[in-house]
Motif scaffolding. Structure first.
Motif, PDB file in Angstrom:
ATOM      1  N   HIS A 229       0.834  -1.205   0.000  1.00  0.00           N
ATOM      2  CA  HIS A 229       0.000   0.000   0.000  1.00  0.00           C
ATOM      3  C   HIS A 229       0.869   1.255   0.000  1.00  0.00           C
ATOM      4  CE1 HIS A 229      -3.426   2.569   0.749  1.00  0.00           C
ATOM      5  NE2 HIS A 229      -2.852   3.046   1.843  1.00  0.00           N
ATOM      6  N   ASN A 233       1.053   3.943  -3.188  1.00  0.00           N
ATOM      7  CA  ASN A 233       0.802   5.377  -3.091  1.00  0.00           C
ATOM      8  C   ASN A 233       1.875   6.171  -3.822  1.00  0.00           C
ATOM      9  OD1 ASN A 233      -1.647   5.682  -1.704  1.00  0.00           O
ATOM     10  ND2 ASN A 233      -0.678   5.313   0.279  1.00  0.00           N
ATOM     11  N   ASP A 480      -7.864  11.928   0.078  1.00  0.00           N
ATOM     12  CA  ASP A 480      -6.760  10.975   0.238  1.00  0.00           C
ATOM     13  C   ASP A 480      -5.837  11.497   1.318  1.00  0.00           C
ATOM     14  OD1 ASP A 480      -4.182   9.479  -0.292  1.00  0.00           O
ATOM     15  OD2 ASP A 480      -5.439   8.627  -1.887  1.00  0.00           O
ATOM     16  N   GLU A 482      -2.640  10.920   1.643  1.00  0.00           N
ATOM     17  CA  GLU A 482      -1.284  11.182   1.164  1.00  0.00           C
ATOM     18  C   GLU A 482      -1.276  12.499   0.385  1.00  0.00           C
ATOM     19  OE1 GLU A 482       1.600   9.872   1.590  1.00  0.00           O
ATOM     20  OE2 GLU A 482       0.986   8.139   2.805  1.00  0.00           O
ATOM     21  N   VAL A 485      -0.168  12.209  -3.320  1.00  0.00           N
ATOM     22  CA  VAL A 485      -1.172  11.587  -4.193  1.00  0.00           C
ATOM     23  C   VAL A 485      -2.238  12.613  -4.548  1.00  0.00           C
ATOM     24  CG1 VAL A 485      -2.942   9.792  -4.345  1.00  0.00           C
ATOM     25  CG2 VAL A 485      -0.738   9.278  -3.293  1.00  0.00           C
ATOM     26  N   ASP A 526     -10.288   7.726  -1.157  1.00  0.00           N
ATOM     27  CA  ASP A 526      -9.442   6.609  -0.728  1.00  0.00           C
ATOM     28  C   ASP A 526     -10.193   5.823   0.357  1.00  0.00           C
ATOM     29  OD1 ASP A 526      -7.429   4.864  -0.261  1.00  0.00           O
ATOM     30  OD2 ASP A 526      -6.023   6.303   0.605  1.00  0.00           O
ATOM     31  N   LYS A 577      -4.600   1.491  -6.922  1.00  0.00           N
ATOM     32  CA  LYS A 577      -3.262   2.084  -6.945  1.00  0.00           C
ATOM     33  C   LYS A 577      -2.242   0.969  -7.190  1.00  0.00           C
ATOM     34  CE  LYS A 577      -4.382   5.745  -3.595  1.00  0.00           C
ATOM     35  NZ  LYS A 577      -4.070   6.294  -2.265  1.00  0.00           N
TER      36      LYS A 577
END
Length: 598
Positions: A229, A233, A480, A482, A485, A526, A577
Motif C-alpha cells: 500500500h 501510493n 486521500d 497522502e 497523491v 481513498d 493504486k
C-alpha cells in the motif's frame, strides 16, 4: 530336562511317588490315610473312596499314590509325568536303595526333570556322611532327610502335611499368575494409552507448528499488504508525474526515452506490488489473451540485469505461436522467479535458454503420459533451461512442497517456485521439471491457448479536453491522506480544466461538501482514511445527501480484502493504486458522462 516350571493348572491332585522295596507299602499307606480320613460316623466303607473324599474346605487334597521299587523306575515315572504336565507333588524314597550309589547325582537328576519336586529320603543312616547330605545338595527347601526308617503312619502324616503345603503353594501360584496377567494386561493398556497419547501429542505439536506457520504467514501477509500500500501510493505519484512529463513532450529525444523507460519500470513495479497484494488475499486477475513472445521480450530487459553479466541469455520462439490465456503480471512473475532460480543454480555463470513451442494433446491417455495435471487441448510451452549444478531425485520430489522447505529456503530462495506453481495453476496450466546433476535443470510451463472467445484487451486512450473551459469541466472532490497523491491527481485533473477540491480525511471532506455540495459532480475517495471514518463511511454519508453523486474508490489494497458494502469493479467505481494519468482521466470521464446522461 522335561519340566523346569510349575504347571499349576494341571497339577491339581496330590500325586505321591513311593520308592521302596517293600511290596505292601502302598496298601499300608492307603489304610493309614483312610484311617486319618475318618468322619463322624466311623471309618469309610472303602479305602479308595476315603482317599477321594474331602472332609471340608480345610481338609487336605486326596493323595494319588504310585509305588515303585527302584530309583530308575522312579526316574522314568517322573519323566513321563513331566511330559504329560501332571507332575508329582512329592517322592518318598527309601534311603537304603541309595547305598553304594552316587546318591547326590541321583537326587540332582530328579530335580533336573522336575525342579519343584518335594523329596523325602528316610533310613539314610547307612549312607556314609549322611549328616552332610542336605548341605552337599545346597540346602534345598524341598528336601527332607531322615535318619531312621518311616512307618506307614508317619509317611501318611508327611503326605498330608506336604500335600496341604503344596495345595496352598499351588493356590498362591494361581493367584500370582492371575495377578501377573492382570498386571500385564494393565501394563499393555497403559502402554497403548501412552502410545495413543504420544501420537496425539505429536499430532498436536504438528498442528501447533502449522498454526504458528499460518500465523507467521498471515503476519507477513499483513505486513506485505501495508508495504505494498505504501509503495502503491508513491508509485501513483511517480507514474502520474511521468505521465505528465511524457504528455508534455517537452524535452530532447534522449530525455524522452529515459522518461519512457522510467515509466515502464514504474508500471512493472506497480504490477508486481499489485500481484503481491492479490496473492496475499488469494485474489488474481482473470487470464486474458496474451502473446507470450511479447511478454518474454518485455521481461528480457529486466532479466539481463537480474541474471548478471556471467550468465548468457538465449531466447528462441517457434514461429506462428497463438495467444495464450494468462494474466500478464502473473506471466511476468513466473518468468522472473524461474530466472532467479536459474541464477542461483549457476553461481559461477552459465547459460539460460528460453524457448517457446506449441503442443497439442489429443486425448486423456496422451495427457497422462505427459504430466498428472495435463489434459487434452492446445497449449504453448515456455521452456527455461539452465546449465547449473542440477537437482537430485529427492530435491525434485520436494521442489514445490512448501512444508518441506528449510528455514533458509523459506527466506525466499526456493519459496518462489511454490509461488510459480500456484500462479501457473491459476492460469489453467501446469509445471514440469527435469534435471540432471552437474548438467542443469529444465522447467517447462504450459499455458492454454486462447480460443478467441475473449477479445484482446486494448489499452485505453487518454481523453484530454481540448478546451479547458468546455462544458465537460466539473468540480471534483479528492479525498486521500497522502499529500503527494492528492497533489498529482489535482495537477492532472486541473490541467484538463476540472475544478478540484481536496481533503485528507472524512471530516475535511464533509466540510467541503457542506459548503460546495451544489458544485461537486464527482468524488474520488481513498478507502483507508485516518480519523476513524473510512471511505465507505464517507460515501454512505454523501449518498444520503445526494444519491446521484458518482463516487470512485481508490486504494492500494486488494478490493477483496476491503469488505465494503458494495462490489468494487476496477474501471467503473474502483481505481486501484498505482495508476497513471490515462487510467485516472478515463475513469473520471466515464463517470462524468454517466452522470450527464442521467
Amino acid at each position: 530336562m522335561y519340566l523346569n516350571t510349575v504347571q499349576p493348572l494341571l497339577a491339581t491332585s496330590n500325586r505321591v511317588l513311593i520308592v521302596s522295596e517293600e511290596r505292601t507299602i502302598k496298601d499300608d499307606l492307603v489304610l493309614a490315610l483312610s484311617l486319618q480320613n475318618m468322619d463322624h460316623g466311623g471309618i469309610s466303607s472303602s479305602p479308595e473312596l476315603a482317599l477321594r473324599q474331602n472332609a471340608g474346605p480345610k481338609s487336605s487334597p486326596a493323595a494319588d499314590l504310585t509305588a515303585t521299587t527302584t530309583e530308575r523306575e522312579a526316574m522314568t515315572l517322573i519323566e513321563a509325568a513331566a511330559r504329560e504336565h501332571k507332575p508329582y507333588t512329592m517322592m518318598i524314597l527309601d534311603g537304603r536303595l541309595l547305598c553304594g550309589k552316587d546318591h547326590r547325582q541321583i537326587l540332582r537328576r530328579f530335580w533336573q526333570v522336575q525342579r519343584d519336586l518335594n523329596i523325602v529320603v528316610h533310613a539314610i543312616s547307612q549312607i556314609e556322611g549322611f549328616e552332610q547330605l542336605p548341605l552337599e545338595l545346597g540346602s534345598p527347601p524341598n528336601f527332607l532327610a531322615l535318619k531312621f526308617r518311616l512307618v506307614p503312619f508317619e509317611i501318611s502324616q508327611l503326605i498330608r502335611t506336604l500335600g496341604a503345603k503344596h495345595a496352598a503353594e499351588n493356590k498362591s501360584s494361581h493367584r500370582d499368575l492371575s495377578l501377573n496377567s492382570q498386571i500385564l494386561e494393565s501394563a499393555k493398556r497403559f502402554e497403548d494409552a501412552s502410545n495413543k497419547l504420544r501420537i496425539e501429542q505429536e499430532h498436536r505439536a504438528k498442528l501447533e507448528e502449522q498454526l504458528c506457520k499460518a500465523q507467521r504467514l498471515e503476519t507477513i501477509g499483513r505486513l506485505s499488504d501495508g508495504i505494498a500500500h505504501f509503495f502503491n501510493n508513491y508509485l501513483t505519484v511517480i507514474q502520474g508525474h511521468l505521465s505528465i512529463a511524457l504528455a508534455a513532450r517537452d524535452g530532447s529525444p534522449r530525455l524522452m526515452a529515459s522518461l519512457e523507460e522510467l515509466h515502464a519500470a514504474a508500471k512493472r513495479v506497480g504490477d508486481i506490488t499489485t500481484q503481491l497484494v492479490n496473492f496475499n488475499n488469494r485474489h488474481y486477475l482473470a487470464p486474458q489473451p496474451v502473446r507470450i513472445e511479447n511478454a518474454i521480450e518485455t521481461e528480457s530487459i529486466f532479466l539481463g540485469r537480474t541474471l548478471g553479466a556471467q550468465i548468457a541469455l538465449d531466447i528462441q520462439h517457434e514461429p506462428g505461436l497463438p495467444e495464450v490465456m494468462a494474466d500478464p503480471a502473473c506471466l511476468g512473475q513466473i518468468i522472473l522467479n524461474l530466472a532467479v532460480h536459474a541464477r542461483d543454480a549457476m553461481p559461477d555463470g552459465g547459460r539460460l535458454a528460453i524457448r517457446t513451442c506449441q503442443l497439442h494433446i489429443a486425448d486423456e491417455a496422451a495427457a497422462a503420459r505427459i504430466h498428472p495435471e495435463a489434459r487434452p487441448g492446445s497449449f504453448v510451452a515456455l521452456v527455461m533451461a539452465d546449465t547449473g549444478k542440477g537437482l537430485g531425485q529427492e530435491q525434485l520430489a520436494r521442489l514445490f512442497d512448501s512444508t518441506a522447505l528449510s528455514k533458509d529456503q523459506q527466506n525466499g530462495k526456493d519459496l518462489g517456485l511454490v509461488l510459480v506453481q500456484g500462479l501457473v495453476r491459476h492460469q489453467g496450466g501446469w509445471v514440469s521439471v527435469t534435471s540432471t546433476p552437474e548438467t542443469g535443470t529444465e522447467f517447462s510451463v504450459y499455458f492454454p491457448v486462447a480460443d478467441g472467445s475473449t477479445p484482446t484487451a486494448t489499452p485505453p486512450d487518454m481523453k484530454l479536453l481540448e478546451d479547458p473551459n468546455a462544458s465537460e469541466a466539473s468540480t471534483i472532490l479528492i479525498v486521500d491522506d497522502e499529500d503527494s497523491v492528492r497533489q498529482v491527481m489535482e495537477y492532472v485533473l486541473t490541467s484538463q480544466g476540472h475544478n478540484v477540491l481536496t481533503a485528507r480525511d472524512a471530516n475535511e471532506a464533509w466540510t467541503q461538501w457542506r459548503s460546495r455540495s451544489a458544485l461537486i459532480k464527482l468524488a474520488i475517495i481513498d478507502v483507508k482514511l485516518p480519523g476513524g471514518a473510512s471511505g465507505f463511511d464517507l460515501e454512505r454519508a454523501l449518498a444520503e445527501e445526494d444519491p446521484s453523486l458518482p463516487v470512485i474508490f481508490t486504494c492500494g489494497y486488494s478490493p477483496t480484502s476491503l469488505n465494503g458494502p458494495r462490489e468494487l469493479k476496477s474501471g467503473e467505481n474502483f481505481l486501484p493504486k498505482p495508476f497513471g494519468m490515462v487510467e485516472l482521466l478515463n475513469i473520471v470521464g466515464q463517470n462524468l458522462q454517466r452522470t450527464a446522461r442521467l
